[in-house]
Design an enzyme around this catalytic site. Structure first.
Site, PDB file in Angstrom:
ATOM      1  N   GLY A   1       3.974 -63.441  40.990  1.00 17.94           N
ATOM      2  CA  GLY A   1       3.785 -63.737  39.578  1.00 17.94           C
ATOM      3  C   GLY A   1       3.250 -62.532  38.814  1.00 17.94           C
ATOM      4  N   GLY A   2       3.784 -61.351  39.143  1.00 21.09           N
ATOM      5  CA  GLY A   2       3.494 -60.168  38.326  1.00 21.09           C
ATOM      6  C   GLY A   2       4.527 -60.110  37.212  1.00 21.09           C
ATOM      7  N   THR A   3       4.673 -58.940  36.624  1.00 26.96           N
ATOM      8  CA  THR A   3       5.642 -58.794  35.527  1.00 26.96           C
ATOM      9  C   THR A   3       7.030 -59.203  35.992  1.00 26.96           C
ATOM     10  OG1 THR A   3       4.307 -56.991  34.687  1.00 26.96           O
ATOM     11  CG2 THR A   3       6.537 -57.144  33.839  1.00 26.96           C
ATOM     12  N   ALA A   4       7.420 -58.775  37.210  1.00 23.43           N
ATOM     13  CA  ALA A   4       8.777 -59.075  37.689  1.00 23.43           C
ATOM     14  C   ALA A   4       8.968 -60.578  37.864  1.00 23.43           C
ATOM     15  CB  ALA A   4       9.029 -58.350  39.013  1.00 23.43           C
TER      16      ALA A   4
ATOM     17  N   LEU B   1       8.707 -54.079  41.929  1.00 24.43           N
ATOM     18  CA  LEU B   1       8.220 -53.111  42.917  1.00 24.43           C
ATOM     19  C   LEU B   1       8.753 -53.426  44.313  1.00 24.43           C
ATOM     20  CD1 LEU B   1       4.549 -52.949  41.584  1.00 24.43           C
ATOM     21  CD2 LEU B   1       6.396 -51.308  41.164  1.00 24.43           C
TER      22      LEU B   1
ATOM     23  N   LYS C   1       6.690 -48.085  19.835  1.00 26.61           N
ATOM     24  CA  LYS C   1       6.838 -46.794  20.526  1.00 26.61           C
ATOM     25  C   LYS C   1       8.143 -46.129  20.094  1.00 26.61           C
ATOM     26  CE  LYS C   1       7.574 -45.010  25.197  1.00 26.61           C
ATOM     27  NZ  LYS C   1       7.804 -45.356  26.600  1.00 26.61           N
TER      28      LYS C   1
ATOM     29  N   GLU D   1       2.853 -50.694  31.113  1.00 26.04           N
ATOM     30  CA  GLU D   1       2.586 -51.046  29.719  1.00 26.04           C
ATOM     31  C   GLU D   1       3.525 -50.395  28.716  1.00 26.04           C
ATOM     32  OE1 GLU D   1      -1.682 -50.127  29.591  1.00 26.04           O
ATOM     33  OE2 GLU D   1      -1.944 -52.212  30.197  1.00 26.04           O
ATOM     34  N   ALA D   2       4.264 -49.380  29.162  1.00 27.16           N
ATOM     35  CA  ALA D   2       5.143 -48.693  28.211  1.00 27.16           C
ATOM     36  C   ALA D   2       6.587 -49.057  28.533  1.00 27.16           C
ATOM     37  CB  ALA D   2       4.943 -47.193  28.317  1.00 27.16           C
TER      38      ALA D   2
END
Ligand SMILES: Cc1cc2nc3c(=O)[nH]c(=O)nc-3n(C[C@H](O)[C@H](O)[C@H](O)COP(=O)(O)OP(=O)(O)OC[C@H]3O[C@@H](n4cnc5c(N)ncnc54)[C@H](O)[C@@H]3O)c2cc1C
Length: 504
Positions: free
Chosen positions: A14-17, A336, A80, A51-52
């Site tokens: 349950g990270g960003t991916a 990752l 950005k 974050e970018a």
């Protein structure tokens, strides 16, 4: 006849991916009678960085039907326009790799050929003056494009976001759960496989719960719990080209209005990022442990923070490279777990996004057609290789000789694909975008020129205009850029007006 449709999707992580996959699949496959479960472990946690982004994330936001102002507010994001590279080619030099393009195409060829013709004759303005994104970034300004202003540089402004990774995952989780995704908390302690097919059949949590599935999406981070831990798909190590293998991250208090760009400053054995958010500044130092210790890396980071640190240093270890098979049997790895390319050009979240899109294009049934899987793996690998080459260019195109690290990078052998690209550019400034690759001619030009690789000649077609016509056209373009930036609002003003975050 058997129902061969995939019914149960299990997302591990349950990270960003994981939450990007959950949000996208629950939205696109809604109504198909699928059950999507996501398992994560708070005890293990997430990498907590990332974050970018690059402009393509807007397609992902559109796929999810996100309101952009709400998304910016909820993730404490800023806008950005590119990345500023400091001290890369030589110490004391800086350039911005902008989104969007330089000038405009003329006579069917890229603008930069005309610019080189003028520059090689000793006339004209710096290349940056032909990029709206660079000029706006330097002036701290931002606005969204105004497509109705035909012919104006303001019609076509390309932008991305800088956001808080934890808030982003939380925001996506909310969307995914609202669309029916079920979340399970717990540590996976066992991966079970079907004896006949070798497919993963279920994962078992530390409380004994078994969760079965037809398709497993491995978003478990660097460990690759299923793709590597269970299936041993293999990992191709690219650290001979990208030797940085550690990072230390540390957020700091914001000391000024956030700038609409990310900064990457080269250090003696790596580089430091600075990512301005509405709520704080994200910082980190990516470095090569062969040349400096962790203590030295954190000391360099701390010495170069602009505001007071807000949290203790977070150390991360990695090996640049790619999973040999991102899709193996009934397991698809994203994030990752699929590979790692350092965040120098903010590409990882994008690679998650394209992985999801590729999975949807090749969405399987329970037969798991090997041709589809092979195609998915070939395209994934190609995409990673293309990004890899672009990253290597930043290290190779340097005159720095002030440390063992830079001596290594300057003199290392590089992939033949990159060698050929540089050779063609050096000859007559030609740049090609191969096979719909992520980075455009603008990106390659920004880094090549920014790091002092210059062509001997320009495209012959740029030689047909008279000097007077060439000068007049380029002056007109530069004038239009300047006038456009003058009327743009300041970045902070734009945020205040449209999408100010409540996050302290
Ligand atoms: C230093 C650094 C800087 C970066 N900066 C950027 C950037 O600026 N831009 C960008 O696009 N990308 C960046 N990235 C990449 C970005 O952080 C990742 O692509 C992104 O966070 C995705 O991570 P993930 O979800 O794959 O893995 P993780 O965040 O590690 O999540 C893994 C998940 O798996 C779960 N899990 C693992 N094992 C188990 C288990 N046994 N049982 C249950 N759950 C388990 C964990 O709890 C967690 O929820 C950066 C990466 C690094 C290392």
């Amino acid at each position: 006849m058997d129902d061969l449709r995939i019914r149960d999707i299990v997302i591990v992580g349950g990270g960003t991916a994981g939450w990007m996959a959950a949000a996208a699949l629950s939205r696109t496959l809604a109504g198909g009678g699928l059950r999507i479960r996501l398992i994560e472990s708070e005890a293990i946690g997430t990498v907590g960085v990332g974050e970018a982004t690059i402009p393509h994330i807007q397609y992902f936001n559109r796929l999810l039907g996100l309101d952009e102002d709400e998304f910016v507010r909820r993730t404490a994001a800023t806008f950005k326009l590119g990345i500023e590279f400091v001290d890369w080619g030589r110490i004391g030099e800086r350039y911005i790799h902008p989104f969007g393009s330089y000038g405009q195409e003329m006579e069917g060829i890229h603008f930069h050929h005309f610019w080189y013709r003028q520059a090689q004759a000793g006339r004209g303005l710096p290349l940056d003056r032909y990029s709206l994104a660079v000029a706006a970034a330097q002036a701290g300004k931002f606005q969204r494009p105004e497509p109705n202003r035909r012919g104006s540089p303001l019609a076509d402004i390309s932008y991305a976001f800088q956001f808080d990774a934890a808030l982003y995952a939380r925001y996506l989780r909310e969307k995914a759960e609202a669309a029916g995704v079920r979340r399970s908390e717990g540590r996976i302690v066992e991966v079970q496989r079907d004896g006949a097919s070798g497919n993963v059949s279920a994962v078992v949590l530390d409380d004994g719960t078994s969760i079965a599935g037809d398709l497993f999406i491995d978003c478990s981070g660097f460990r690759g719990l299923l793709i590597e831990g269970a299936l041993q798909s293999g990992y191709e190590d690219w650290s001979h080209w990208l030797p940085c293998d550690r990072a230390v991250a540390r957020p700091s208090r914001r000391i000024e209005d956030p700038l609409p760009y990310t900064r990457a400053t080269a250090r003696k054995a790596g580089w430091q990022w600075r990512i301005p958010l509405q709520s704080r500044t994200g910082n980190g130092h990516v470095y090569c442990s062969r040349y400096i210790s962790d203590d030295e890396a954190v000391a360099i980071l701390d010495a170069n923070l602009e505001g007071e640190p807000l949290a203790g240093p977070n150390f991360l270890r990695f090996t640049a490279g790619v999973r040999r098979k991102a899709w193996d049997r009934n397991v698809v790895a994203l994030g990752l777990a699929a590979g790692f390319l350092e965040p120098l050009e903010s590409t990882s979240i994008h690679l998650i996004q394209t992985g999801i899109a590729r999975l949807l294009t090749n969405f399987p049934d329970k037969r798991f057609n090997q041709h589809d899987i092979d195609y998915f793996n070939r395209r994934t690998r190609l995409e990673y290789e293309q990004v890899r080459d672009f990253l290597i260019l930043h290290y190779k195109a340097t005159e720095r000789d002030d440390s063992g690290f830079w001596d290594h990078c300057r003199t290392m052998a590089i992939p033949s694909s990159l060698e050929e690209r540089i050779a063609i550019f050096r000859e007559n400034a030609r740049l090609f975008r191969h096979d719909n690759e992520l980075f455009s001619e603008t990106s390659w030009l920004a880094v090549l020129h920014g790091q002092n690789i210059e062509p001997a000649r320009h495209h012959p077609i740029a030689g047909y205009l008279t000097d007077a016509e060439l000068d007049a056209r380029l002056a007109r373009i530069a004038g239009a850029m300047k006038a456009s930036v003058e009327i743009m609002p300041r970045h902070q003003q734009f945020i205040d007006r449209h999408c100010r975050s409540e996050t302290p």
